[in-house]
Design a protein around this motif. Structure first.
Motif, mmCIF file in Angstrom:
data_model
loop_
_atom_site.group_PDB
_atom_site.id
_atom_site.type_symbol
_atom_site.label_atom_id
_atom_site.label_comp_id
_atom_site.label_asym_id
_atom_site.label_seq_id
_atom_site.Cartn_x
_atom_site.Cartn_y
_atom_site.Cartn_z
ATOM 1 N N GLU A 35 0.828 -1.208 0.000
ATOM 2 C CA GLU A 35 0.000 0.000 0.000
ATOM 3 C C GLU A 35 0.861 1.257 0.000
ATOM 4 O OE1 GLU A 35 -3.273 2.580 0.062
ATOM 5 O OE2 GLU A 35 -3.024 0.484 -0.550
ATOM 6 N N THR A 36 1.941 1.276 0.790
ATOM 7 C CA THR A 36 2.789 2.462 0.799
ATOM 8 C C THR A 36 3.425 2.676 -0.571
ATOM 9 O OG1 THR A 36 4.613 1.137 1.709
ATOM 10 C CG2 THR A 36 3.294 2.388 3.269
ATOM 11 N N PHE A 37 3.801 1.591 -1.234
ATOM 12 C CA PHE A 37 4.376 1.724 -2.573
ATOM 13 C C PHE A 37 3.310 2.174 -3.568
ATOM 14 C CE2 PHE A 37 6.115 -0.306 -6.574
ATOM 15 C CZ PHE A 37 7.086 0.660 -6.768
ATOM 16 N N ARG A 38 2.087 1.636 -3.430
ATOM 17 C CA ARG A 38 1.002 2.042 -4.326
ATOM 18 C C ARG A 38 0.732 3.531 -4.188
ATOM 19 N NH1 ARG A 38 -3.770 3.676 -4.515
ATOM 20 N NH2 ARG A 38 -4.008 3.686 -2.262
ATOM 21 N N VAL A 39 0.732 4.044 -2.960
ATOM 22 C CA VAL A 39 0.519 5.477 -2.738
ATOM 23 C C VAL A 39 1.618 6.286 -3.406
ATOM 24 C CG1 VAL A 39 0.620 7.282 -0.959
ATOM 25 C CG2 VAL A 39 -0.876 5.308 -0.645
ATOM 26 N N GLU A 40 2.867 5.829 -3.291
ATOM 27 C CA GLU A 40 3.972 6.548 -3.922
ATOM 28 C C GLU A 40 3.824 6.538 -5.442
ATOM 29 O OE1 GLU A 40 7.873 5.574 -2.666
ATOM 30 O OE2 GLU A 40 7.402 5.692 -0.537
ATOM 31 N N VAL A 41 3.428 5.398 -5.997
ATOM 32 C CA VAL A 41 3.226 5.316 -7.447
ATOM 33 C C VAL A 41 2.115 6.272 -7.879
ATOM 34 C CG1 VAL A 41 2.409 3.826 -9.328
ATOM 35 C CG2 VAL A 41 4.137 2.980 -7.735
ATOM 36 N N ALA A 217 1.109 -10.404 -6.864
ATOM 37 C CA ALA A 217 0.817 -10.032 -8.249
ATOM 38 C C ALA A 217 0.654 -8.518 -8.366
ATOM 39 C CB ALA A 217 -0.449 -10.736 -8.729
ATOM 40 N N LEU A 218 -0.016 -7.893 -7.394
ATOM 41 C CA LEU A 218 -0.186 -6.443 -7.410
ATOM 42 C C LEU A 218 1.159 -5.739 -7.278
ATOM 43 C CD1 LEU A 218 -1.852 -3.845 -7.341
ATOM 44 C CD2 LEU A 218 -2.224 -4.220 -4.896
ATOM 45 N N ALA A 219 2.011 -6.252 -6.387
ATOM 46 C CA ALA A 219 3.329 -5.647 -6.201
ATOM 47 C C ALA A 219 4.146 -5.724 -7.480
ATOM 48 C CB ALA A 219 4.058 -6.345 -5.053
ATOM 49 N N ARG A 220 4.093 -6.868 -8.167
ATOM 50 C CA ARG A 220 4.827 -7.013 -9.425
ATOM 51 C C ARG A 220 4.310 -6.030 -10.465
ATOM 52 N NH1 ARG A 220 4.432 -12.526 -8.207
ATOM 53 N NH2 ARG A 220 2.647 -12.750 -9.603
ATOM 54 N N GLU A 221 2.977 -5.886 -10.519
ATOM 55 C CA GLU A 221 2.381 -4.966 -11.487
ATOM 56 C C GLU A 221 2.836 -3.525 -11.228
ATOM 57 O OE1 GLU A 221 -2.085 -3.366 -12.682
ATOM 58 O OE2 GLU A 221 -1.851 -5.343 -11.782
ATOM 59 N N LEU A 222 2.886 -3.132 -9.944
ATOM 60 C CA LEU A 222 3.338 -1.788 -9.599
ATOM 61 C C LEU A 222 4.810 -1.590 -9.950
ATOM 62 C CD1 LEU A 222 1.601 -1.379 -6.118
ATOM 63 C CD2 LEU A 222 1.086 -0.053 -8.172
ATOM 64 N N GLU A 223 5.628 -2.584 -9.617
ATOM 65 C CA GLU A 223 7.063 -2.477 -9.864
ATOM 66 C C GLU A 223 7.378 -2.429 -11.352
ATOM 67 O OE1 GLU A 223 8.565 -5.846 -7.835
ATOM 68 O OE2 GLU A 223 8.538 -4.908 -5.846
ATOM 69 N N GLU A 224 6.578 -3.149 -12.166
ATOM 70 C CA GLU A 224 6.846 -3.212 -13.594
ATOM 71 C C GLU A 224 6.221 -2.073 -14.374
ATOM 72 O OE1 GLU A 224 5.447 -7.079 -14.634
ATOM 73 O OE2 GLU A 224 7.030 -8.134 -13.534
ATOM 74 N N SER A 225 5.397 -1.247 -13.711
ATOM 75 C CA SER A 225 4.790 -0.110 -14.393
ATOM 76 C C SER A 225 5.846 0.935 -14.706
ATOM 77 C CB SER A 225 3.687 0.505 -13.528
ATOM 78 O OG SER A 225 4.243 1.116 -12.373
ATOM 79 N N ALA A 226 5.529 1.843 -15.624
ATOM 80 C CA ALA A 226 6.479 2.892 -15.996
ATOM 81 C C ALA A 226 6.828 3.769 -14.799
ATOM 82 C CB ALA A 226 5.897 3.742 -17.124
ATOM 83 N N ILE A 227 5.814 4.134 -14.006
ATOM 84 C CA ILE A 227 6.057 4.973 -12.837
ATOM 85 C C ILE A 227 6.855 4.204 -11.793
ATOM 86 C CG2 ILE A 227 4.975 6.209 -10.922
ATOM 87 C CD1 ILE A 227 4.778 7.670 -13.552
ATOM 88 N N MET A 233 14.459 4.286 -9.595
ATOM 89 C CA MET A 233 15.658 5.059 -9.891
ATOM 90 C C MET A 233 16.049 5.955 -8.723
ATOM 91 S SD MET A 233 14.631 6.156 -13.781
ATOM 92 C CE MET A 233 15.964 7.365 -13.882
ATOM 93 N N ALA A 234 15.090 6.279 -7.855
ATOM 94 C CA ALA A 234 15.362 7.173 -6.727
ATOM 95 C C ALA A 234 14.596 6.695 -5.503
ATOM 96 C CB ALA A 234 14.971 8.601 -7.075
ATOM 97 N N PRO A 235 14.934 5.523 -4.972
ATOM 98 C CA PRO A 235 14.164 4.966 -3.846
ATOM 99 C C PRO A 235 14.254 5.794 -2.569
ATOM 100 C CG PRO A 235 16.187 3.712 -4.212
ATOM 101 C CD PRO A 235 16.061 4.665 -5.368
#
Length: 265
Positions: A35-41, A217-227, A233-235
């Motif tokens: 969820e925290t990664f989704r919010v950042e995306v 699966a959701l985490a992979r989708e977020l990580e593989e998205s363009a954003i 690149m800047a974690p």
């Protein structure tokens, strides 16, 4: 112990209960991370559009003008075709703006329109990543009130409604509201714990495993998205990445303007 009996906490059911608790906590931590990664995306995407969209539009306009200037100079049919394509790329779809009056943007339904349709207040994020105190409050609330801790349907619904409000406050970086929600949760009813039968515990573990697969699966989708790729690149400082992209775009705008100036002289 007499007869080699095991202590009560060593019964198979007790061990299974502990396994369920461990799996629940692990899943909650995983959900918090997703969820925290989704919010950042989402925030990066929104801020990228808000802050850099005008620069991209300016670049597109300059590219069209440069192509038109080249076509005017050469009279070449191929240059004319390129100029028409470049101009078409920056022209809005006819009738869309008039029909929807800024209800839609390049990402779909605009935040303002979505808020009107869902009765949610419009409060765009100020940063890609919420502040540290906001993140701490969110994690604390998510661990306490997570729906996956519910054993009964009514309790699950109560928790789902509450955690939806928590997620919305976190996405906006609203520290004050998160503190209010924390006080509200502490004042609410305490969930009733009860011992489950072995069959129920096994079913619970299976459900937790399925939930983990879905989140993976959701985490992979977020990580593989363009954003997501840009955020990797800047974690440590995604907000700085936006500034760096803006600097690069400004440099490109300057180059295009100089090129156009030379062509129209």
């Amino acid at each position: 112990m007499p007869g080699g009996e095991r202590p009560g906490d060593q019964r198979p059911e007790a061990r299974l209960e502990r396994a369920v608790r461990v799996a629940e906590q692990a899943l909650i931590e995983f959900e918090i991370a997703v969820e925290t990664f989704r919010v950042e995306v989402d925030n990066f995407s929104r801020l990228h559009h808000q802050k850099l969209g005008p620069m991209y539009a300016r670049l597109d306009e300059l590219d069209a003008r440069i192509a038109e200037a080249r076509a005017a100079r050469s009279g070449d049919p191929e240059d004319l075709r390129r100029a028409q394509e470049a101009r078409a790329a920056v022209m809005p779809m006819p009738g869309v703006d008039e029909l929807f009056h800024d209800w839609i943007d390049s990402d779909g339904l605009s935040p303002e329109a979505e808020a009107m349709l869902t009765d949610r207040p419009v409060q765009p994020p100020k940063r890609v990543r919420p502040g540290e105190e906001v993140r701490r409050l969110y994690r604390e609330l998510a661990r306490k009130a997570h729906p996956d801790l519910a054993r009964e349907e009514d309790e699950r619904k109560r928790r789902e409604e509450f955690i939806t409000r928590v997620n919305a406050a976190y996405a906006r970086g609203d520290e004050a509201l998160l503190r209010e929600l924390s006080a509200e949760w502490e004042a609410g009813p305490v969930p009733v714990e009860r011992l489950s039968e072995s069959e129920e515990l096994y079913a619970r573990l299976e459900w937790l495993a399925q939930r983990k697969d879905m989140l993976s699966a959701l985490a992979r989708e977020l990580e593989e998205s363009a954003i997501g790729a840009m955020l990797r690149m800047a974690p440590d400082d995604p907000d700085r990445l936006l500034e760096e992209i803006a600097e690069q775009l400004l440099a490109q705008v300057s180059e295009r303007e100089n090129e156009l100036s030379e062509l129209v002289q």
